[in-house]
Enzyme design. Structure first.
Site, short mmCIF file in Angstrom:
data_model
loop_
_atom_site.label_atom_id
_atom_site.label_comp_id
_atom_site.label_asym_id
_atom_site.label_seq_id
_atom_site.Cartn_x
_atom_site.Cartn_y
_atom_site.Cartn_z
N GLN A 88 49.22 26.43 -20.91
CA GLN A 88 48.97 27.85 -21.67
C GLN A 88 49.82 28.28 -20.02
O GLN A 88 51.14 29.29 -21.02
CB GLN A 88 48.14 28.25 -22.72
CG GLN A 88 47.48 27.29 -23.31
CD GLN A 88 48.07 27.07 -24.30
OE1 GLN A 88 49.03 28.15 -24.42
NE2 GLN A 88 47.67 26.23 -25.51
N ASP A 90 45.10 22.24 -15.48
CA ASP A 90 45.49 22.56 -16.83
C ASP A 90 46.59 23.36 -16.63
O ASP A 90 46.11 24.43 -17.26
CB ASP A 90 44.48 22.33 -17.67
CG ASP A 90 45.33 21.37 -19.01
OD1 ASP A 90 46.92 22.16 -18.80
OD2 ASP A 90 44.56 21.86 -19.85
N HIS A 109 39.98 21.71 -22.81
CA HIS A 109 40.76 21.91 -24.01
C HIS A 109 40.12 20.12 -23.74
O HIS A 109 40.33 19.32 -22.47
CB HIS A 109 42.39 21.91 -23.42
CG HIS A 109 43.16 20.44 -25.06
ND1 HIS A 109 43.09 19.42 -24.97
CD2 HIS A 109 43.72 21.21 -25.51
CE1 HIS A 109 44.28 19.30 -26.13
NE2 HIS A 109 44.61 20.20 -26.70
N CYS A 162 40.78 21.73 -30.75
CA CYS A 162 40.58 20.46 -29.25
C CYS A 162 39.40 21.00 -27.89
O CYS A 162 39.65 20.06 -27.02
CB CYS A 162 41.88 19.99 -29.24
SG CYS A 162 42.86 19.84 -29.75
N LYS A 173 55.34 23.23 -25.24
CA LYS A 173 54.92 24.46 -25.83
C LYS A 173 55.22 25.66 -24.61
O LYS A 173 55.35 26.49 -24.74
CB LYS A 173 53.20 24.35 -24.92
CG LYS A 173 51.96 23.90 -25.88
CD LYS A 173 50.84 24.34 -25.12
CE LYS A 173 50.23 22.85 -25.30
NZ LYS A 173 49.62 23.04 -26.83
#
Lengths: 416, 164
Positions: free
Chosen positions: A213, A210, A132, A374, A236
């Site tokens: 998600q 990261d 991202h 993104c 999220k």
């Protein structure tokens, strides 16, 4: 959790009763029931989160860490309790290693700034082709500021990290940090975190994941995967916007200089200079997002009351079903085919533009994402300008996926 | 399935088989519009005699709305002066924002329903951004300022979102 034999047999239906917790799912869009398939961009909020935030502002609110009065002490307790919850959620060894940020983007910028200041010219940071922009642009900025090298680990056509290539990028021993996604927001790919961490450590590098998600769908244990830094965002994870998390190993956070300066992050201040508070407060300048922190705590309680076994089973079954149904839509091509994947599916349909797909789905109450997500360099790598993307939350049903597939077939018939 | 008045047969057919697509070999004026949100791109080539457009072609990589809009724009541009096109572009932009004034823009009226899809207005105005660039200097007395005066490209929407 519904323990009836029928629910146990069908992990998708097993979570159906939770839809009642999400008031927005009763809304209609263009006169149609909302089919929300854009949870990877931001998830909807359960009433437990909405109520916790509202209750805070109605009954128990003051600034934290400052006041000597009852309200401030109670609010401080509530916020600091969330730090414990976050530590528990991701298996962090210590609550002091949990730094609250605005979102994942800010958490990565914090690491790029503060850990980045310890990286010497000539050293390198490795990212992957499927990052991202949040895990790409901060490193480009560091490269341009500090004269470090930015290396990009390639992915396969299936959308998996090329581990051999990563090995080669690490081989000269100049890499200070490997910063990669734990689950791609475009391809759904779950990366082999433990393997990546072992490779990085063997080459003398640190590793950041990261998890924006990933934390939504599966149990994450930062010790098990060997992470040095882990970031995610609240919105999220069925929590509010404006609150995110950086976890870092204590010795690294201790060695890093502050990111933002101001109140709360200091020990003493004179006109000649200041000394810093200890972690995590060293990295938390200014009044934090108090209500949002408490909202995140409510979201974590909510998720944990369901349990990651049920959440992961729901997602796996639903993703399988979606891949099967979408394969039946003529002209539809799912982008990537990673072996280990989550409930994020990008696709194209013949030469129908993803924006046309998104607008026509929207007219039928179905919300998806269309564009470059993104991740412009990844789009270029995949040879597409844009894709349509459907992503699932714990409230997504089999029927909603079926509605998506049949509506896509009808849209295609308009264009072909 | 709800099809929406935006995707009329006229728009879809025009997008599938545009009449004015391609490059113009002897173009005297060229312009380009890009949408960084989605990577869509329109290139416009013009031949002009005096201040009148005598030939126009467009090369469009975009959605159905963008291609159909570019092709209808090209169909309307032939024989018109730069000033007339400036006016038409502004009326078109106004219609996309308000949904009103459709009777003033010829066949471009098919895009009137776009005012309910704010995030897609940019798709229809992108060809006009390219035309504006091609016409810079061709409008009397407004060499560079013409771009700012146009309603169609100034308030590009940001609805695609850059999150997530």
């Amino acid at each position: 959790m519904d323990l009836s034999p029928a629910a146990m047999a069908d992990p998708i239906d097993a979570l159906r009763h939770l839809r009642a917790d999400f008031p927005i799912l009763n809304e209609k869009v263009h006169g149609k029931p909302l089919v929300f398939l854009d949870s990877a961009a931001s998830a909807q909020k359960p009433v437990q989160v909405i109520d916790a935030m509202s209750r805070t502002m109605r009954t128990q609110y003051a600034n934290v860490h400052r006041g000597l009065h009852w309200m401030s002490e109670r609010t401080t307790d509530a916020c600091e309790g969330v730090r414990d919850q976050v530590a528990g959620l991701i298996g962090a060894p210590s609550r002091e290693e949990i730094v609250f940020t605005r979102n994942s983007t800010e958490a990565i910028n914090l690491v790029a700034h503060s850990f980045g200041s310890l990286i010497r010219p000539g050293q390198a940071v490795v990212i992957s082709e499927m990052e991202h922009h949040a895990n790409l642009v901060p490193w480009q900025m560091l490269r341009d500021r500090a004269g470090i090298e930015l290396r990009v680990a390639p992915i396969t056509d299936a959308g998996e990290l090329e581990l051999d290539a990563l090995e080669r990028l690490l081989s000269d021993g100049k890499v200070a940090l490997v910063a990669v996604t734990h689950m791609s927001n475009v391809l759904g790919t779950v990366t082999p975190a433990r393997q990546i961490a072992d490779m990085a450590h063997a080459a003398g590098a640190r590793v950041l994941f990261d998890g924006s998600q990933m934390v939504v769908h599966r149990r994450v244990d930062v010790r098990e995967i060997g992470a040095d830094f882990y970031v995610f965002t609240g919105h999220k994870l069925y929590g509010p916007t404006g609150i995110g998390v950086l976890w870092g190993r204590r010795e690294l956070l201790d060695a890093m200089p502050p990111f933002l300066g101001g109140g709360e992050m200091i020990s003493t201040v004179r006109f000649e200079g200041a000394t810093w508070a200890t972690v995590p407060h060293k990295f938390e300048a200014g009044t934090p997002a108090i209500v949002e922190t408490i909202g995140l705590g409510a979201a974590i309680s909510y998720i944990e009351s369901i349990g990651f076994d049920a959440i992961a089973a729901h997602e796996a079954a639903l993703t399988d079903h979606a891949l099967r149904r979408l394969a039946e839509v003529p002209g539809l091509r799912v982008i990537g085919a990673p072996a280990d994947r989550g409930g994020v599916i990008s696709f194209t349909m013949d030469d129908v533009h993803p924006h046309d797909i998104a607008t026509l789905l929207d007219r039928n109450g179905i919300a998806i994402r269309a564009g470059h997500h993104c991740a412009e360099p990844l789009m270029r790598r995949l040879g597409v300008n844009a894709t349509a993307r459907a992503s699932f939350g714990l409230y997504t049903t089999r029927e909603e996926v079926d509605t998506l597939a049949t509506t896509l077939e009808q849209i295609r018939s308009l264009f072909v | 399935m709800e099809r929406d008045t935006l995707y009329q047969r006229q728009v879809i057919d025009r997008a599938r088989t545009p009449a004015h697509a391609g490059s113009l070999d002897d173009a005297t004026h060229v312009g380009e519009g890009t949408n960084p949100m989605c990577g869509d791109r329109v290139r416009v080539g013009l031949s002009m005699t005096g201040d009148r457009v005598t030939a126009i072609r467009h090369e469009t990589r975009g959605c159905a709305i963008c291609i159909a809009s570019a092709d209808m724009m090209a169909g309307l541009a032939g024989g018109r002066s730069a000033l007339e096109l400036d006016t038409l572009g502004r009326l078109f932009g106004e219609m996309l924002r308000t949904g009103e004034g459709a009777e003033q823009v010829g066949e471009l009226e098919v895009f009137a329903p776009l005012h309910r899809h704010r995030s897609r207005i940019r798709c229809a105005t992108l060809p006009w951004t390219a035309l504006t660039e091609a016409l810079v200097g061709a409008v009397d007395g407004t060499p560079d300022g013409s771009k700012d005066r146009r309603g169609v490209d100034a308030s590009a929407t940001r609805g695609d979102g850059r999150h997530g």
